[in-house]
Write a protein that holds these residues in place. Sequence first.
Motif, PDB file in Angstrom:
ATOM      1  N   ALA A 194       0.829  -1.212   0.000  1.00 57.87           N
ATOM      2  CA  ALA A 194       0.000   0.000   0.000  1.00 57.87           C
ATOM      3  C   ALA A 194       0.864   1.264   0.000  1.00 57.87           C
ATOM      4  N   GLY A 195       1.934   1.264   0.810  1.00 59.21           N
ATOM      5  CA  GLY A 195       2.819   2.428   0.829  1.00 59.21           C
ATOM      6  C   GLY A 195       3.488   2.677  -0.502  1.00 59.21           C
ATOM      7  N   ASN A 196       3.963   1.612  -1.128  1.00 61.48           N
ATOM      8  CA  ASN A 196       4.634   1.763  -2.427  1.00 61.48           C
ATOM      9  C   ASN A 196       3.654   2.245  -3.496  1.00 61.48           C
ATOM     10  N   ARG A 197       2.414   1.795  -3.428  1.00 56.22           N
ATOM     11  CA  ARG A 197       1.434   2.255  -4.413  1.00 56.22           C
ATOM     12  C   ARG A 197       1.123   3.745  -4.228  1.00 56.22           C
ATOM     13  N   ALA A 198       1.001   4.175  -2.975  1.00 55.09           N
ATOM     14  CA  ALA A 198       0.760   5.598  -2.722  1.00 55.09           C
ATOM     15  C   ALA A 198       1.936   6.441  -3.200  1.00 55.09           C
ATOM     16  N   GLN A 199       3.155   5.935  -2.936  1.00 57.39           N
ATOM     17  CA  GLN A 199       4.339   6.668  -3.384  1.00 57.39           C
ATOM     18  C   GLN A 199       4.408   6.707  -4.907  1.00 57.39           C
ATOM     19  N   ARG A 200       4.020   5.636  -5.534  1.00 55.26           N
ATOM     20  CA  ARG A 200       4.035   5.628  -7.000  1.00 55.26           C
ATOM     21  C   ARG A 200       2.999   6.599  -7.561  1.00 55.26           C
ATOM     22  N   GLU A 201       1.831   6.693  -6.933  1.00 51.92           N
ATOM     23  CA  GLU A 201       0.826   7.647  -7.396  1.00 51.92           C
ATOM     24  C   GLU A 201       1.338   9.079  -7.257  1.00 51.92           C
ATOM     25  N   ALA A 202       2.041   9.355  -6.124  1.00 49.19           N
ATOM     26  CA  ALA A 202       2.595  10.698  -5.936  1.00 49.19           C
ATOM     27  C   ALA A 202       3.650  11.017  -6.993  1.00 49.19           C
ATOM     28  N   GLU A 203       4.511  10.041  -7.255  1.00 47.59           N
ATOM     29  CA  GLU A 203       5.527  10.234  -8.280  1.00 47.59           C
ATOM     30  C   GLU A 203       4.879  10.433  -9.649  1.00 47.59           C
ATOM     31  N   GLN A 204       3.807   9.731  -9.910  1.00 47.57           N
ATOM     32  CA  GLN A 204       3.132   9.874 -11.197  1.00 47.57           C
ATOM     33  C   GLN A 204       2.511  11.267 -11.337  1.00 47.57           C
ATOM     34  N   THR A 205       1.939  11.766 -10.236  1.00 45.13           N
ATOM     35  CA  THR A 205       1.361  13.128 -10.265  1.00 45.13           C
ATOM     36  C   THR A 205       2.450  14.166 -10.488  1.00 45.13           C
ATOM     37  N   GLN A 206       3.565  13.983  -9.767  1.00 48.70           N
ATOM     38  CA  GLN A 206       4.673  14.919  -9.932  1.00 48.70           C
ATOM     39  C   GLN A 206       5.220  14.864 -11.354  1.00 48.70           C
ATOM     40  N   LEU A 207       5.280  13.674 -11.937  1.00 47.07           N
ATOM     41  CA  LEU A 207       5.783  13.556 -13.306  1.00 47.07           C
ATOM     42  C   LEU A 207       4.849  14.276 -14.290  1.00 47.07           C
ATOM     43  N   THR A 208       3.558  14.177 -14.053  1.00 50.54           N
ATOM     44  CA  THR A 208       2.602  14.849 -14.936  1.00 50.54           C
ATOM     45  C   THR A 208       2.780  16.368 -14.873  1.00 50.54           C
ATOM     46  N   LEU A 209       2.970  16.894 -13.661  1.00 52.53           N
ATOM     47  CA  LEU A 209       3.185  18.339 -13.500  1.00 52.53           C
ATOM     48  C   LEU A 209       4.467  18.778 -14.178  1.00 52.53           C
ATOM     49  N   ILE A 210       5.527  17.983 -13.998  1.00 53.01           N
ATOM     50  CA  ILE A 210       6.803  18.345 -14.624  1.00 53.01           C
ATOM     51  C   ILE A 210       6.658  18.339 -16.135  1.00 53.01           C
ATOM     52  N   GLN A 211       5.983  17.367 -16.655  1.00 53.31           N
ATOM     53  CA  GLN A 211       5.820  17.291 -18.109  1.00 53.31           C
ATOM     54  C   GLN A 211       4.998  18.475 -18.640  1.00 53.31           C
ATOM     55  N   ASP A 212       3.942  18.903 -17.890  1.00 55.39           N
ATOM     56  CA  ASP A 212       3.165  20.076 -18.304  1.00 55.39           C
ATOM     57  C   ASP A 212       4.017  21.349 -18.286  1.00 55.39           C
ATOM     58  N   HIS A 213       4.806  21.490 -17.179  1.00 57.09           N
ATOM     59  CA  HIS A 213       5.695  22.644 -17.060  1.00 57.09           C
ATOM     60  C   HIS A 213       6.720  22.661 -18.181  1.00 57.09           C
ATOM     61  N   LEU A 214       7.239  21.460 -18.500  1.00 56.74           N
ATOM     62  CA  LEU A 214       8.258  21.363 -19.547  1.00 56.74           C
ATOM     63  C   LEU A 214       7.658  21.727 -20.901  1.00 56.74           C
ATOM     64  N   ALA A 215       6.416  21.363 -21.148  1.00 56.85           N
ATOM     65  CA  ALA A 215       5.781  21.702 -22.427  1.00 56.85           C
ATOM     66  C   ALA A 215       5.618  23.212 -22.559  1.00 56.85           C
ATOM     67  N   ASP A 216       5.183  23.872 -21.464  1.00 55.30           N
ATOM     68  CA  ASP A 216       5.042  25.332 -21.492  1.00 55.30           C
ATOM     69  C   ASP A 216       6.388  26.017 -21.672  1.00 55.30           C
ATOM     70  N   TYR A 217       7.411  25.494 -20.993  1.00 50.14           N
ATOM     71  CA  TYR A 217       8.733  26.116 -21.072  1.00 50.14           C
ATOM     72  C   TYR A 217       9.312  25.957 -22.457  1.00 50.14           C
ATOM     73  N   ASN A 218       9.082  24.828 -23.067  1.00 55.62           N
ATOM     74  CA  ASN A 218       9.579  24.635 -24.440  1.00 55.62           C
ATOM     75  C   ASN A 218       8.930  25.647 -25.390  1.00 55.62           C
ATOM     76  N   GLN A 219       7.680  26.012 -25.175  1.00 59.05           N
ATOM     77  CA  GLN A 219       7.018  27.011 -26.009  1.00 59.05           C
ATOM     78  C   GLN A 219       7.659  28.379 -25.833  1.00 59.05           C
ATOM     79  N   LEU A 220       8.023  28.710 -24.586  1.00 60.06           N
ATOM     80  CA  LEU A 220       8.702  29.977 -24.330  1.00 60.06           C
ATOM     81  C   LEU A 220      10.071  30.010 -24.991  1.00 60.06           C
ATOM     82  N   VAL A 221      10.785  28.851 -24.893  1.00 58.04           N
ATOM     83  CA  VAL A 221      12.109  28.795 -25.531  1.00 58.04           C
ATOM     84  C   VAL A 221      11.971  29.004 -27.028  1.00 58.04           C
ATOM     85  N   THR A 222      10.937  28.434 -27.628  1.00 54.49           N
ATOM     86  CA  THR A 222      10.714  28.574 -29.076  1.00 54.49           C
ATOM     87  C   THR A 222      10.455  30.042 -29.423  1.00 54.49           C
ATOM     88  N   ASN A 223       9.768  30.775 -28.565  1.00 59.70           N
ATOM     89  CA  ASN A 223       9.457  32.181 -28.821  1.00 59.70           C
ATOM     90  C   ASN A 223      10.604  33.091 -28.401  1.00 59.70           C
TER      91      ASN A 223
END
Length: 476
Positions: A263-292
């Motif tokens: 149960a602990g490992n699953r909760a930690q994996r869900e947290a890591e997955q949420t953090q990865l999603t946020l990082i990927q969204d931030h990275l997509a926005d930042y790449n657009q700024l770099v392009t501009n």
Amino acid sequence: MTPFLCDRSRNARTMFERASPPSILPNWKRGRFPGLALVLLLTLALITVSTPSEAQDRSYRIAPGDRLVLSVFGQPEFAGEFLVGSEGSVFLPILGEVQLVDLTVQEGQKRVTERLADGYLQQPVVNLRIGEMRPIYVIGDVKTPGSYPFRYGVSVLSAIALAGGFAVPEQAQIGLRTEFLLAEERVRSLESTRRTLVVRLARLQAQRDDTADLTMPADLPDDAGMRALIAAEREILDTQRKALLAELTLLQQQRPRLEAEIAGNRAQREAEQTQLTLIQDHLADYNQLVTNGLARRYTGIELKREEARNKGNLARLSSELARLDLSIGDLMVRVQDVRNGYQRRVITELQEVRSRLAEVETTLPTAREVREARIQQGGTLGLANKNELRRTALITRRRDGKAETIRADSATELAPGDIVEIRRDGRPDDALAASTPLTGTKAAELAGIGRPVTWDAAGAVDGGFERGLPAPTVRR
């Protein structure tokens, strides 16, 4: 030379001519080896002469236990003394097993000759004779029961003499008492073993069925010994059940810990997955700024590194979850192995106890019969003074593969392998002829244990041998 020996010599000469190699025969016929010829002729003549014992009983049939002496002219490797086995055959060199049971000596000699002539020797000259016949056996009311060599003309009286004569009454009393005590001990031991095995069987059946109490048969006696046996088996049942339960509990207690880790490992994996999603969204926005041209590339690289770390953590947590799931599966297998091992041990012991119990129940009736027979035998020694003692001789003899028992007198001649039993009999009005069975101390008292018994020649009666035998008198 007598006509008989002349005939034997001519026969020996003929056999010698048949058995000798071709290189020797011409020289022997021309007289070049006169000394050798004379020795061979005399040897064969002596071989072919029947011994007195063979002449007395040419109809004797070979049987298991006989010792045969075999000689083959010119072939010492075939010679020797051979014992007839239980199946009626002898094992001869090169030939192997040869069946000779129920054949006369002449028929056996012919059979050996035929076997040798069948691909081994040309015209073999064979001599077969009885070296030692199977012994006779003397048992019962004699001083030294046992086996004794057979001799022609031996009778029942001779066999008794070989066995040291009739048993002394005091010796018979002691011997019968000893036999009775041994038989009684045997019965008691078997009965005790049976009771133990019955209770143990009930305990093993309770273990097999996973029940907490024993189910005892209704026919068991209710005494202190039986109650002690049942209490001991119940203690064993409780101990083994507690040991099994403790081992299973120890294994099953590990499962909640493993499930908590999962149960602990699953909760930690869900947290890591949420953090990865946020990082990927931030990275997509930042790449657009770099392009501009509104942001630097260095910050984008840091975001990508953070994304890679999150992906690695997710992979590690997934691997840890798989390992924990596998550990739970192994734990369940170990629990089942413990249960199966326990059942295997119980079933194996259950089969052994059933086998031993069946053996005891098969042996116990015979042991009881032997004990009763010892009681009856002991009772014949306790005859009162007014009763006279008689002896009876019985001969057990095998004929046509079957054993038969015949009544004999002192002059009855014996045959090889006979079993002579000397019985000490009482009168029909003896106390032991009563219908009430005797056991224990009463049987020992009627058996006259401890009372001196002497032979009184004046009281001799015409007993079982149809001749005057001294009868025992009891002095109180």
